[in-house]
Design an enzyme around this catalytic site. Sequence first.
Site, short mmCIF file in Angstrom:
data_model
loop_
_atom_site.label_atom_id
_atom_site.label_comp_id
_atom_site.label_asym_id
_atom_site.label_seq_id
_atom_site.Cartn_x
_atom_site.Cartn_y
_atom_site.Cartn_z
N GLU A 258 0.86 -1.19 0.00
CA GLU A 258 0.00 0.00 0.00
C GLU A 258 0.90 1.23 0.00
O GLU A 258 1.73 1.42 0.89
CB GLU A 258 -0.91 0.01 1.24
CG GLU A 258 -1.98 -1.07 1.20
CD GLU A 258 -2.96 -1.02 2.38
OE1 GLU A 258 -3.86 -1.88 2.42
OE2 GLU A 258 -2.81 -0.15 3.28
N ASP B 165 -5.61 10.16 9.85
CA ASP B 165 -4.30 9.66 10.25
C ASP B 165 -3.82 10.25 11.56
O ASP B 165 -4.06 11.42 11.85
CB ASP B 165 -3.28 9.93 9.14
CG ASP B 165 -3.47 8.99 7.97
OD1 ASP B 165 -3.30 7.78 8.18
OD2 ASP B 165 -3.81 9.47 6.87
#
Lengths: 405, 273
Positions: free
Chosen positions: B49, B60
């Site tokens: 990824e 995040d």
Amino acid sequence: MSSTPNTIYREMPDARGHFGPYGGRFASETLMFALDQLTETYNTLKDDPEFIKEFDTDLAHYVGRPSPLYFAQHLTKKWGGADVYLKREDLNHTGAHKINNTIGQALLAKYTGKPRVIAETGAGQHGVATATVAARLGLECVVYMGADDIERQKLNVYRMKLLGAEVRAVTSGTRTLKDAMNEAMRDWVTRIDDTFYIIGTAAGPHPYPQLVRDFQSVIGREAKRQMADQTGDLPDALVACVGGGSNAIGLFYEFLPDTSVAIYGVEAGGDGVETGRHAAPLSVGKPGVLHGNRTYLMSDPDGQIQGTHSVSAGLDYPGVGPEHSWLKDMGRAQYVSVTDTEALDAFRELTLVEGIMPALESAHAMAYAKKLAVQMGPGKKIIVNLSGRGDKDIHTVAALDNIEI
Amino acid sequence: MNRIEKTLAALKADRRAALIPFITTGDPDTATTLALMHAMVASGADVIELGVPFSDPMADGPVIQLANERALKHHTSLHDVFEVVRQFREADQSTGVVIMGYLNPIEVMGYEIFVAAAKAAGVDGMITVDLPPEEAVTLTALLDEANILPIYLLTPTTSDARAQLILDQCKGYVYYVSLKGVTGSNQLDIHDVSQKLAHMRSMTDLPIAVGFGISNADTAAQVAAVADGVVVGSMLVNRINELSGQPTGTITADIGARIAEMRDAMDHAIKTH
């Protein structure tokens, strides 16, 4: 004077929060459940007579509504143009329109049983309004604020602390409102079970743009009635500043079907939109996706969100509520900008001529109203949303005058 | 068959779980990203990824936020991500590459240009954190034509009805976010995760990868016992940052060793599903 009401403006958003191509729900999966839950709660409560009564009672007895619609005759005379009326949201408890929405959302928090509220804030007005309702309802309150904004809005930071809120400085990104919103979202995904996120502007994922608009639309309903009482007529134009756009949509919404009323949203032109140092996504931005909705944004050719600049912390935001994007495309509202300098001049002029010190955000609306009043000429009527009072900005203005307080 | 589907089918036949590392493209620079991809594959990574840097990474935690900021300091863009994938494909035709990021860079590029460029570069799948399937109809149709798999997240708060809707749109694998929170959060609870996965298997035949809260070989092995894939991100990104300034070879050797340790622990885990 009047024309056929256009009902399309009352049919937005659709069930999934879209205003034409704008709005929607572009959020991470952890938030979807909470957003569904909030939508359901709001849809059940918004027409519930008990809920409406509780909201209206708080607005009357705690906020101090209705706020006056003041005919600014001295300013009108000085400018020599249209009659200027000020919708005095600055006279609300806590000094700005923000409290209308926090009262509404705190009621929703109460009905959903969440003991903790969080908020993002730019100028601190929404943070103060959230801390205020949290204190009153005994809710734990955390406010996220950009580190740079904390510096320029010290007074509001201390107010929030006195009200029992914890103010968390956000040092990521551009250290302003957009980063505070990112951080509040991160908090929310982590504490989704016990936390209600009170978003302060008519942006964010569905249902926020709708519910913030609905809670703020009391401004326009009152203004319409007050204008009819005072003049027997509709106004010819409305003017409000637009950062995220909650005070503006609050004033505009009631008048949207009345197509004889011209509508102007005033963005922060900063050093001038041609310099790139501004916060005017509707004036010079392009559609994109940020903070849960599709809307006009300031982003670079790579799709990165750009830093903004405005003397006013409350307008220093690279996006805007999705309903404004739609109103722009529909041509129902015009979006313009004024510079920092024009806003500061308006701040001083209103203070000296009417004895009313506006927030620097609201001073943007005043600056454009001056141009518009002259352009429209005598006999026309303009309502300007005086969304907040200017005490919080005294340090900023004094610093520009090289005065230390 | 897409590279990701092929790889995951082969691992399933072997009763092994996929090891899926995440790194942020352009942190510290794209040449290191490319070198890391090859090193991770050599050490046992099955699918990679690649994070696409974004100025406002709302989902995040601090570790990946800072990686985004570092990558954006030298303006790492979607075009750069595609260029890294294209170069990776010159030497590796079999390892699946998933690009993971936020919607705005894709909106600004335009969906058609984006999909064509992703396909030309050799991208196999994508995860767009702030694009739920309801809003993805237009993009999904284009991805289908290009055989790029839309991969979606399921979380502990996702209802069954919503999970079904997501699973109907999801291809390749579904990414189960093991905790409420942002990336780089605390340790996951393996008991919780295994119960949740058993329930999800009653709803889908898609491989299930688990991510968030996996920061060492032990946890990776525990997750490998119950899941089809293990995603590890913040731990690697944090280590890459700690090694900043070191020669690329030092960084790739260190990260490679960590991947190998996880691979080994995972392959010794006894499958319980």
